[in-house]
Design a protein around this motif. Structure first.
Motif, PDB file in Angstrom:
ATOM      1  N   VAL A  37       0.397  31.821  46.965  1.00  0.00           N
ATOM      2  CA  VAL A  37      -0.968  32.342  46.808  1.00  0.00           C
ATOM      3  C   VAL A  37      -1.221  32.708  45.358  1.00  0.00           C
ATOM      4  O   VAL A  37      -2.279  32.397  44.787  1.00  0.00           O
ATOM      5  CB  VAL A  37      -1.184  33.570  47.719  1.00  0.00           C
ATOM      6  N   ARG A  38      -0.256  33.377  44.725  1.00  0.00           N
ATOM      7  CA  ARG A  38      -0.419  33.744  43.318  1.00  0.00           C
ATOM      8  C   ARG A  38      -0.550  32.502  42.447  1.00  0.00           C
ATOM      9  O   ARG A  38      -1.355  32.456  41.513  1.00  0.00           O
ATOM     10  CB  ARG A  38       0.784  34.572  42.845  1.00  0.00           C
ATOM     11  N   LYS A  39       0.248  31.504  42.747  1.00  0.00           N
ATOM     12  CA  LYS A  39       0.200  30.273  41.968  1.00  0.00           C
ATOM     13  C   LYS A  39      -1.176  29.631  42.076  1.00  0.00           C
ATOM     14  O   LYS A  39      -1.754  29.185  41.083  1.00  0.00           O
ATOM     15  CB  LYS A  39       1.271  29.302  42.463  1.00  0.00           C
ATOM     16  N   LEU A  40      -1.712  29.584  43.301  1.00  0.00           N
ATOM     17  CA  LEU A  40      -3.037  29.004  43.497  1.00  0.00           C
ATOM     18  C   LEU A  40      -4.099  29.824  42.775  1.00  0.00           C
ATOM     19  O   LEU A  40      -5.070  29.276  42.238  1.00  0.00           O
ATOM     20  CB  LEU A  40      -3.352  28.918  44.990  1.00  0.00           C
ATOM     21  N   ALA A  41      -3.913  31.142  42.742  1.00  0.00           N
ATOM     22  CA  ALA A  41      -4.902  32.008  42.105  1.00  0.00           C
ATOM     23  C   ALA A  41      -4.952  31.830  40.607  1.00  0.00           C
ATOM     24  O   ALA A  41      -5.970  32.105  39.973  1.00  0.00           O
ATOM     25  CB  ALA A  41      -4.599  33.468  42.446  1.00  0.00           C
ATOM     26  N   PHE A  42      -3.868  31.348  40.016  1.00  0.00           N
ATOM     27  CA  PHE A  42      -3.808  31.210  38.559  1.00  0.00           C
ATOM     28  C   PHE A  42      -3.659  29.758  38.116  1.00  0.00           C
ATOM     29  O   PHE A  42      -3.269  29.491  36.989  1.00  0.00           O
ATOM     30  CB  PHE A  42      -2.640  32.042  38.006  1.00  0.00           C
ATOM     31  N   THR A  43      -3.971  28.820  39.007  1.00  0.00           N
ATOM     32  CA  THR A  43      -3.792  27.405  38.703  1.00  0.00           C
ATOM     33  C   THR A  43      -5.077  26.628  38.924  1.00  0.00           C
ATOM     34  O   THR A  43      -5.773  26.839  39.926  1.00  0.00           O
ATOM     35  CB  THR A  43      -2.671  26.800  39.587  1.00  0.00           C
ATOM     36  N   ASP A  44      -5.390  25.733  38.007  1.00  0.00           N
ATOM     37  CA  ASP A  44      -6.534  24.841  38.176  1.00  0.00           C
ATOM     38  C   ASP A  44      -6.143  23.752  39.170  1.00  0.00           C
ATOM     39  O   ASP A  44      -5.163  23.029  38.948  1.00  0.00           O
ATOM     40  CB  ASP A  44      -6.915  24.220  36.834  1.00  0.00           C
TER      41      ASP A  44
END
Length: 399
Positions: A201-208
């Protein structure tokens, strides 16, 4: 019931500690320390089975570490063929619907390999000492008397193992300890699963999602941290802002699928060039805007990398190069007391590059006009942003 109550409290404590961890490393450490305390050990380790590389990789060593054992080792690995209980016998046992059981090794166990087919058939639940000669040798080498090893299973597959040891002279783990280690491994598995979901979830939140680069949110956070570091110790912070020329024309002429492909390809070029600057962050700010944030490398290094980026971007099919502006605390740009100030300078330099159709980066502090643009009133800056989108980006590439 005293012992049962203590173990129940230990399970609850382990679960709570893992749930409170904010990072994977914190989760691993909480798992190892919690299991070590619950089992009355002096040392614990958590390892993951990396199937693609055929190895067990140690994630954390906790407790009383022996010489050479690091808390978070970068490269402590063991070939899985030396540990068939994880990859073969035990795996086959629970793959058929059974439960993965923990087992005990002692420093008094044999150093020679067990006979083929011996496995864990002896004793209740397959419990026996001296299963794996590599573990016995490791116990002796590190001054430990015994260990209990519990497989960790996620989604029905072997994920890795939990290892807890006691020093020489302490009581040897028994069957009850092995059974309890199995329970602890299940708790650890649940905690790891939760952490992995949160990390995703964190990765998706900070990834284009289109390019796989960092997004604007990630840049804002990293830039704030970078400026704080600059103010604290003078570290050079450099920001390159890039605008992909001709994207609107590509979308209008060839369709958005081709435009997306152009964005993806430029994202790959940006990532490749950004890798030349240690620790740099490559990001897509949104639309046709990208940036590169570097902390540490000198301004000249960043300019050199950005120059190569411009050259490579000019070679992309359907593209028309990029307009690139750079602002670095390593150049004479005045005090940088906020991330906003550095961003405005880089953005003004990028606007200057766009207006001049420059094939090379424009650098704040090396072009006096940039400083003036960055310090212009907000309304003028807004007008520049609005007009910029209708400048060369709307025109067909020069071919």
């Amino acid at each position: 019931m005293g012992g049962d109550d203590a173990r129940l409290r230990a399970v609850v404590s382990l679960a709570q500690a893992m749930a409170a961890a904010h990072t994977p490393r914190g989760c691993w450490r909480a798992a190892a320390l919690g299991a070590c305390e619950a089992l009355g050990g002096s040392f614990a380790a958590l390892s993951v089975w990396e199937r693609g590389r055929g190895r067990l990789r140690v994630l954390v060593n906790a407790g009383d570490r022996a010489e050479g054992e690091e808390e978070f080792p970068d490269e402590e690995t063991y070939p899985v063929h030396q540990f068939p209980e994880i990859t073969e016998f035990l795996h086959e046992r629970w793959a058929g619907g059974g439960e993965p059981d923990a087992w005990v090794e002692t420093a008094d166990g044999p150093v020679e390999p067990q006979p083929s087919g011996g496995g864990r058939a002896a004793g209740a639940h397959g419990y026996r000492h001296g299963y794996c000669h590599q573990r016995v040798a490791a116990l002796r080498r590190r001054g430990r008397g015994c260990c209990v090893v519990a497989p960790i299973v996620l989604h029905g597959r072997a994920w890795g193992e939990l290892y807890v040891a006691r020093p020489v002279g302490e009581p040897v783990f028994g069957r009850a300890d092995a059974d309890f280690a199995t329970v602890l491994a299940a708790v650890v598995a649940a905690g790891i699963s939760q952490t992995e979901r949160l990390e995703e979830v964190r990765k998706l939140a900070f990834t284009d999602p289109l390019t796989g680069l960092a997004n604007r949110r990630a840049v804002d956070m990293r830039l704030d941290e970078a400026v704080e570091r600059h103010r604290a110790d003078g570290s050079v912070v450099s920001l390159a802002v890039c605008d992909l020329n001709g994207l609107k024309w590509v979308n209008d002429t060839h369709g958005h699928a081709v435009g997306d492909r152009l964005l993806e390809r430029f994202g790959s070029v940006l990532s490749r060039c950004g890798a030349m600057l240690p620790g740099a962050l490559s990001a897509r700010l949104g639309g046709d805007e990208f940036c590169l944030l570097a902390v540490g490398p000198g301004a000249d290094e960043v300019v050199a990398v950005a120059t190569e980026l411009c050259e490579r971007a000019a070679e992309l099919e359907f593209g028309n190069g990029v307009a690139c502006g750079i602002a670095s605390t390593g150049d004479p740009i005045g005090p940088v007391v906020s991330a906003r100030r550095l961003f405005r300078l880089a953005d003004a330099a990028q606007y200057r590059a766009k207006a001049a159709r420059s094939l090379r980066p424009v650098v704040a502090g090396r072009d006096g006009e940039v400083i003036r643009l960055a310090d212009s009133p907000p309304k003028a800056a807004h007008d520049r942003r609005r007009l910029r989108g209708n400048r060369p980006s709307a025109e067909p590439p020069d071919r």
